[in-house]
Design a protein around this motif. Structure first.
Motif, PDB file in Angstrom:
ATOM      1  N   MET A 106       1.310  -6.918  -8.053  1.00  0.00           N
ATOM      2  CA  MET A 106       0.454  -6.513  -6.945  1.00  0.00           C
ATOM      3  C   MET A 106       0.288  -4.995  -6.992  1.00  0.00           C
ATOM      4  SD  MET A 106       1.714  -8.794  -3.662  1.00  0.00           S
ATOM      5  CE  MET A 106       3.090  -7.708  -3.267  1.00  0.00           C
ATOM      6  N   ALA A 107      -0.794  -4.507  -6.374  1.00  0.00           N
ATOM      7  CA  ALA A 107      -1.033  -3.072  -6.308  1.00  0.00           C
ATOM      8  C   ALA A 107      -1.803  -2.744  -5.041  1.00  0.00           C
ATOM      9  CB  ALA A 107      -1.802  -2.592  -7.540  1.00  0.00           C
ATOM     10  N   LEU A 108      -1.478  -1.611  -4.448  1.00  0.00           N
ATOM     11  CA  LEU A 108      -2.172  -1.118  -3.262  1.00  0.00           C
ATOM     12  C   LEU A 108      -2.926   0.160  -3.600  1.00  0.00           C
ATOM     13  CD1 LEU A 108       0.391  -1.519  -0.337  1.00  0.00           C
ATOM     14  CD2 LEU A 108      -1.955  -2.370  -0.324  1.00  0.00           C
ATOM     15  N   LEU A 109      -4.158   0.242  -3.076  1.00  0.00           N
ATOM     16  CA  LEU A 109      -4.952   1.454  -3.166  1.00  0.00           C
ATOM     17  C   LEU A 109      -5.356   1.840  -1.754  1.00  0.00           C
ATOM     18  CD1 LEU A 109      -5.944  -0.706  -5.575  1.00  0.00           C
ATOM     19  CD2 LEU A 109      -7.115   1.343  -6.370  1.00  0.00           C
ATOM     20  N   SER A 110      -5.287   3.136  -1.438  1.00  0.00           N
ATOM     21  CA  SER A 110      -5.520   3.540  -0.052  1.00  0.00           C
ATOM     22  C   SER A 110      -6.162   4.919   0.025  1.00  0.00           C
ATOM     23  CB  SER A 110      -4.200   3.549   0.723  1.00  0.00           C
ATOM     24  OG  SER A 110      -4.368   4.023   2.045  1.00  0.00           O
ATOM     25  N   VAL A 111      -7.039   5.104   1.003  1.00  0.00           N
ATOM     26  CA  VAL A 111      -7.560   6.436   1.289  1.00  0.00           C
ATOM     27  C   VAL A 111      -6.613   7.178   2.221  1.00  0.00           C
ATOM     28  CG1 VAL A 111      -9.933   5.633   0.987  1.00  0.00           C
ATOM     29  CG2 VAL A 111      -8.952   5.704   3.275  1.00  0.00           C
ATOM     30  N   PHE A 112      -5.667   6.461   2.809  1.00  0.00           N
ATOM     31  CA  PHE A 112      -4.673   7.056   3.704  1.00  0.00           C
ATOM     32  C   PHE A 112      -3.352   7.214   2.963  1.00  0.00           C
ATOM     33  CE2 PHE A 112      -7.436   4.385   6.448  1.00  0.00           C
ATOM     34  CZ  PHE A 112      -8.046   5.402   7.170  1.00  0.00           C
ATOM     35  N   PRO A 113      -2.552   8.213   3.336  1.00  0.00           N
ATOM     36  CA  PRO A 113      -1.269   8.409   2.668  1.00  0.00           C
ATOM     37  C   PRO A 113      -0.352   7.185   2.791  1.00  0.00           C
ATOM     38  CG  PRO A 113      -1.854  10.340   3.981  1.00  0.00           C
ATOM     39  CD  PRO A 113      -2.842   9.278   4.325  1.00  0.00           C
ATOM     40  N   ILE A 114       0.254   6.814   1.674  1.00  0.00           N
ATOM     41  CA  ILE A 114       1.244   5.743   1.640  1.00  0.00           C
ATOM     42  C   ILE A 114       2.624   6.381   1.749  1.00  0.00           C
ATOM     43  CG2 ILE A 114       2.257   3.902   0.241  1.00  0.00           C
ATOM     44  CD1 ILE A 114      -0.513   3.544  -1.053  1.00  0.00           C
ATOM     45  N   TRP A 160       6.437  -6.986   0.371  1.00  0.00           N
ATOM     46  CA  TRP A 160       6.546  -5.566   0.683  1.00  0.00           C
ATOM     47  C   TRP A 160       6.235  -5.304   2.151  1.00  0.00           C
ATOM     48  CZ3 TRP A 160       2.531  -3.814  -3.536  1.00  0.00           C
ATOM     49  CH2 TRP A 160       3.097  -3.932  -4.819  1.00  0.00           C
ATOM     50  N   ASP A 161       6.907  -4.306   2.701  1.00  0.00           N
ATOM     51  CA  ASP A 161       6.537  -3.700   3.975  1.00  0.00           C
ATOM     52  C   ASP A 161       6.196  -2.249   3.651  1.00  0.00           C
ATOM     53  OD1 ASP A 161       6.414  -2.372   6.406  1.00  0.00           O
ATOM     54  OD2 ASP A 161       8.210  -3.294   7.245  1.00  0.00           O
ATOM     55  N   VAL A 162       4.890  -1.948   3.613  1.00  0.00           N
ATOM     56  CA  VAL A 162       4.420  -0.636   3.185  1.00  0.00           C
ATOM     57  C   VAL A 162       3.749   0.070   4.358  1.00  0.00           C
ATOM     58  CG1 VAL A 162       2.955   0.631   1.572  1.00  0.00           C
ATOM     59  CG2 VAL A 162       4.022  -1.519   0.857  1.00  0.00           C
ATOM     60  N   PRO A 163       4.319   1.165   4.854  1.00  0.00           N
ATOM     61  CA  PRO A 163       3.660   1.914   5.925  1.00  0.00           C
ATOM     62  C   PRO A 163       2.650   2.914   5.369  1.00  0.00           C
ATOM     63  CG  PRO A 163       5.869   2.760   5.564  1.00  0.00           C
ATOM     64  CD  PRO A 163       5.667   1.655   4.564  1.00  0.00           C
ATOM     65  N   ASN A 168      -5.232   9.377  12.538  1.00  0.00           N
ATOM     66  CA  ASN A 168      -4.803   9.774  13.889  1.00  0.00           C
ATOM     67  C   ASN A 168      -3.285   9.899  13.986  1.00  0.00           C
ATOM     68  OD1 ASN A 168      -4.014   7.141  13.737  1.00  0.00           O
ATOM     69  ND2 ASN A 168      -5.167   6.415  15.501  1.00  0.00           N
ATOM     70  N   SER A 169      -2.622   9.998  12.834  1.00  0.00           N
ATOM     71  CA  SER A 169      -1.165  10.125  12.727  1.00  0.00           C
ATOM     72  C   SER A 169      -0.424   8.870  13.161  1.00  0.00           C
ATOM     73  CB  SER A 169      -0.656  11.338  13.530  1.00  0.00           C
ATOM     74  OG  SER A 169      -1.207  12.525  13.019  1.00  0.00           O
ATOM     75  N   GLN A 170      -1.145   7.795  13.380  1.00  0.00           N
ATOM     76  CA  GLN A 170      -0.502   6.519  13.688  1.00  0.00           C
ATOM     77  C   GLN A 170      -0.105   5.841  12.383  1.00  0.00           C
ATOM     78  OE1 GLN A 170      -2.970   3.938  16.019  1.00  0.00           O
ATOM     79  NE2 GLN A 170      -1.297   2.625  16.673  1.00  0.00           N
ATOM     80  N   GLU A 216       7.724  -2.588  13.520  1.00  0.00           N
ATOM     81  CA  GLU A 216       6.987  -1.907  14.567  1.00  0.00           C
ATOM     82  C   GLU A 216       5.503  -2.198  14.424  1.00  0.00           C
ATOM     83  OE1 GLU A 216       8.881  -0.406  12.360  1.00  0.00           O
ATOM     84  OE2 GLU A 216      10.493   0.732  13.323  1.00  0.00           O
ATOM     85  N   ALA A 217       4.883  -2.564  15.544  1.00  0.00           N
ATOM     86  CA  ALA A 217       3.440  -2.738  15.537  1.00  0.00           C
ATOM     87  C   ALA A 217       2.794  -1.362  15.498  1.00  0.00           C
ATOM     88  CB  ALA A 217       3.009  -3.516  16.776  1.00  0.00           C
TER      89      ALA A 217
END
Length: 335
Positions: A106-114, A160-163, A168-170, A216-217
């Motif tokens: 599996m692989a994740l791509l994101s425009v937001f910081p991982i 995986w649990d990937v934050p 908005n810093s959430q 955490e939600a």
């Protein structure tokens, strides 16, 4: 996007003449996801294939500055006969099926910081440690052996649990997985039981029944459950229960192409109880095949606002057919 040997996906991406890779790129460009989970994407230690693929997307105008992948259980050999055929060292004898270590990860791509330092990787979680685990037995004895069950991990690929950190810093948690198909086994139903428990893992995670829980939600469960809630093979209880969980909402994404494909095909699709507009995979509709099913999911937590959702399956399905049997599932969230 898995290949028959290590390094071949990287080679095919660099060559730039692979029809399937080009089709996958065009699907992603059409949908423009800000966070994308790729399934069956070959893993290599330095993420060279993933970086090369992200570069292809960048050339098409979609930049993904943040990439993530970990070594999956696919092809990770145990040295033990894991499927009861009397042999070891075969693709079926890894922690997850694979002809080499990392095939079909599996692989994740994101425009937001991982937030990689906060990722929780459950790939090494043992199947027998899951509450109410459906461990296979034959005549009251562990299948294929007690030795195998002592080392058998739950994840056929990974959990995986990937934050990720939103603008908005959430923080949004991504609960990603890819379950084994509930077929290709014998009367012990090893794969069917494992498929059930790979989805049941998330319900236990949400309910606090697993150690060191951090749920955490808000969060989104996303991945290939390899199971339809109503039709096809498999044990449907865990998936049905998860879809109804009080902390989850099911946007029930649809497509016109899925409904049209089911109408055009006669056979097993005619007997399905589920709405064909919800289908996410186009398996051949003939004897021994399950037909079109809903097996891929994006399930936001109940506290998130869903603006829209869908399955990218246009009526002219040439592009998506070239890309994969599976269709891209998308959900738009508002924060």
């Amino acid at each position: 996007m898995n290949r028959a040997g290590p390094g071949l996906l990287f080679r095919d991406i660099l060559r730039g003449d692979d029809t399937q890779i080009d089709a996958v790129v065009q699907v992603i460009i059409a949908v423009q996801p800000d966070v994308l989970l790729l399934q069956s994407f070959d893993y290599d230690f330095e993420r060279q294939a993933l970086k090369a693929f992200a570069a292809l997307l960048g050339k098409q105008g979609k930049e993904y500055p943040y990439l993530f992948a970990l070594r999956p259980n696919t092809g990770l050999q145990t040295g033990i006969d894991m499927n009861g055929d009397g042999r070891s060292g075969q693709p079926e004898d890894g922690q997850g099926y694979g002809r080499f270590s990392g095939q079909g990860g599996m692989a994740l791509l994101s425009v937001f910081p991982i937030l990689e330092t906060e990722v929780r990787d459950f790939a090494s979680f043992l199947w027998r440690d899951l509450p109410e685990a459906l461990m296979p037995e034959v005549e009251g004895k562990p299948f294929p052996s007690e030795e195998a069950q002592q080392v058998q991990r739950l994840s056929s690929v990974a959990h995986w649990d990937v934050p990720i950190e939103l603008s908005n810093s959430q923080t949004l948690h991504l609960f990603a997985y890819h379950a084994t198909p509930p077929v290709f086994d014998g009367p012990e139903d090893r794969n069917g039981r494992r498929n059930h428990d790979e989805t049941a893992f998330w319900q236990h995670y949400l309910d606090g029944a697993l150690p060191e829980r951090k749920t955490e939600a808000p969060f989104v469960i996303l991945g290939d459950a390899n199971l339809d809630p109503l039709d096809g093979d498999g044990r449907h209880a865990a998936l049905s229960s998860l879809l109804k969980h009080h902390r989850i909402q099911d946007p029930a994404p649809t497509s016109a192409g899925g409904a049209d494909a089911a109408r055009k095909q006669s056979g097993v699709n005619d007997a399905h109880r589920g709405d064909p507009a919800l289908d996410t995979v186009d398996w051949p509709d003939f004897t021994g095949r399950p037909g079109n099913l809903r097996v891929d999911y994006v399930l936001p937590s109940a506290d998130l606002r869903v603006a829209d959702s869908g399955v990218f399956w246009p009526l002219d399905d040439t592009l998506v057919t070239d890309a994969s049997r599976h269709r891209l599932v998308w959900v738009d969230l508002e924060f």
